[in-house]
Design an enzyme around this catalytic site. Structure first.
Site, PDB file in Angstrom:
ATOM      1  N   LYS A 238       0.964  -1.554  -0.064  1.00 21.46           N
ATOM      2  CA  LYS A 238       0.263  -0.030  -0.245  1.00 21.46           C
ATOM      3  C   LYS A 238       1.048   2.078  -0.501  1.00 21.46           C
ATOM      4  O   LYS A 238       0.810   2.385  -0.883  1.00 21.46           O
ATOM      5  CB  LYS A 238      -1.010  -0.147   1.120  1.00 21.46           C
ATOM      6  CG  LYS A 238      -1.868  -0.683   1.196  1.00 21.46           C
ATOM      7  CD  LYS A 238      -2.523  -1.026   2.172  1.00 21.46           C
ATOM      8  CE  LYS A 238      -2.380  -0.710   3.682  1.00 21.46           C
ATOM      9  NZ  LYS A 238      -1.116  -2.224   3.764  1.00 21.46           N
TER      10      LYS A 238
ATOM     11  N   ARG B 234      -9.860   2.025   8.970  1.00 19.03           N
ATOM     12  CA  ARG B 234      -9.137   0.358   8.833  1.00 19.03           C
ATOM     13  C   ARG B 234     -11.303   0.110   9.599  1.00 19.03           C
ATOM     14  O   ARG B 234     -10.718  -1.696  10.059  1.00 19.03           O
ATOM     15  CB  ARG B 234      -9.015   0.503  10.105  1.00 19.03           C
ATOM     16  CG  ARG B 234      -7.474   1.287   9.722  1.00 19.03           C
ATOM     17  CD  ARG B 234      -6.136   0.622  10.606  1.00 19.03           C
ATOM     18  NE  ARG B 234      -5.136   1.114  10.219  1.00 19.03           N
ATOM     19  CZ  ARG B 234      -3.998   0.654   9.898  1.00 19.03           C
ATOM     20  NH1 ARG B 234      -3.840  -0.456   9.885  1.00 19.03           N
ATOM     21  NH2 ARG B 234      -3.154   1.568   9.624  1.00 19.03           N
TER      22      ARG B 234
ATOM     23  N   ARG C 123      10.990  -6.683   4.416  1.00 17.44           N
ATOM     24  CA  ARG C 123      11.196  -4.826   5.484  1.00 17.44           C
ATOM     25  C   ARG C 123      11.418  -4.853   6.335  1.00 17.44           C
ATOM     26  O   ARG C 123      12.550  -4.095   6.498  1.00 17.44           O
ATOM     27  CB  ARG C 123       9.542  -4.525   5.023  1.00 17.44           C
ATOM     28  CG  ARG C 123       9.374  -3.695   5.536  1.00 17.44           C
ATOM     29  CD  ARG C 123       7.969  -2.524   5.207  1.00 17.44           C
ATOM     30  NE  ARG C 123       7.204  -3.233   6.418  1.00 17.44           N
ATOM     31  CZ  ARG C 123       5.367  -3.346   6.663  1.00 17.44           C
ATOM     32  NH1 ARG C 123       5.130  -2.234   6.102  1.00 17.44           N
ATOM     33  NH2 ARG C 123       5.014  -4.035   7.800  1.00 17.44           N
TER      34      ARG C 123
ATOM     35  N   ARG D 256      12.391  -2.214  11.414  1.00 17.07           N
ATOM     36  CA  ARG D 256      11.069  -2.228  12.563  1.00 17.07           C
ATOM     37  C   ARG D 256      10.821  -3.036  12.966  1.00 17.07           C
ATOM     38  O   ARG D 256      10.777  -4.265  13.435  1.00 17.07           O
ATOM     39  CB  ARG D 256       9.958  -2.427  11.172  1.00 17.07           C
ATOM     40  CG  ARG D 256      10.248  -0.995  10.269  1.00 17.07           C
ATOM     41  CD  ARG D 256       8.526  -0.826   9.359  1.00 17.07           C
ATOM     42  NE  ARG D 256       7.276  -0.843   9.913  1.00 17.07           N
ATOM     43  CZ  ARG D 256       6.482  -0.344   9.616  1.00 17.07           C
ATOM     44  NH1 ARG D 256       6.731  -0.181   8.192  1.00 17.07           N
ATOM     45  NH2 ARG D 256       5.199  -0.426  10.026  1.00 17.07           N
TER      46      ARG D 256
ATOM     47  N   ARG E  19      -1.886  -8.088  12.930  1.00 16.33           N
ATOM     48  CA  ARG E  19      -2.160  -6.888  12.372  1.00 16.33           C
ATOM     49  C   ARG E  19      -3.327  -7.162  10.939  1.00 16.33           C
ATOM     50  O   ARG E  19      -4.472  -7.235  10.501  1.00 16.33           O
ATOM     51  CB  ARG E  19      -1.309  -6.232  12.036  1.00 16.33           C
ATOM     52  CG  ARG E  19      -0.394  -5.438  12.792  1.00 16.33           C
ATOM     53  CD  ARG E  19       0.661  -4.184  12.535  1.00 16.33           C
ATOM     54  NE  ARG E  19       1.781  -4.938  11.471  1.00 16.33           N
ATOM     55  CZ  ARG E  19       2.524  -5.087  11.683  1.00 16.33           C
ATOM     56  NH1 ARG E  19       3.162  -4.512  12.985  1.00 16.33           N
ATOM     57  NH2 ARG E  19       3.786  -5.461  10.884  1.00 16.33           N
TER      58      ARG E  19
END
Length: 186
Positions: free
Chosen positions: A13, A88, A127, A133, A144
């Protein structure tokens, strides 16, 4: 052009939103970026959001809605935007509908990206390795994705019923995915 970009974690996204924003000359508005900006600059909304995040709590919808509305009302968003990470849940859809009505700026399309779970998990792992992260650990990812499946994925039907949903296969080459999006929107 006023767009939403939706899809599960790891589908691309953020990557596609940046490319879409550049292509159409509109701002990429990420709710995560909005929160970070408001907290860093200690705006009243940012300080309120920080009071939740400092305790490890999610920022309530009411505050998230205020921050998004504030951002959509800024001058650079007058001619369009792509909203990434919002709405969301069903409550946020209602709030966004009300905001857009008040601002006199209807939504043009909701772009939904999708990919299979193995692809999502591989992208998130990559990622995590590249960006370090902390929120890309196995437990957080599973939570998530579960939250997306339960709260956000059902919103796609809302936009489908409104005839503004554009579904795009989010697997493969970044540029080819972008081209599919542009072809669907133009």
């Amino acid at each position: 052009m006023r767009l939403l970009i939706m899809g599960p974690q790891g589908v691309g996204k953020g990557t596609q939103a940046k490319l879409i924003a550049e292509h159409y000359g509109i701002p990429h508005i990420s709710t995560g970026d909005i929160f970070r900006y408001n907290m860093k600059n200690e705006t009243p909304l940012g300080l309120e959001a920080k009071s939740y995040t400092d305790k490890g709590q999610l920022v309530p919808d009411e505050l998230t809605n205020k921050i998004v509305k504030d951002r959509l009302a800024m001058d650079d968003a007058k001619n369009g935007w792509i909203l990434d990470g919002y709405p969301r849940n069903a409550s946020q859809v209602e709030a966004l509908d009300k905001m857009l009505e008040e601002l006199g700026t209807p939504l043009d399309k909701a772009v939904a990206l999708d990919a299979d779970r193995d692809t999502l998990l591989a992208r998130i792992a990559k990622r995590s390795a590249e960006e370090g992260r902390a929120d890309d650990n196995a437990e957080a990812i599973a939570q998530r994705l579960k939250t997306y499946d339960e709260q956000t994925a059902p919103l796609l039907d809302v936009y489908k019923k409104r005839s503004c949903l554009v579904s795009i296969d989010g697997e493969g080459d970044i540029d080819k995915i972008s081209q599919k999006i542009f072809d669907a929107l133009d």
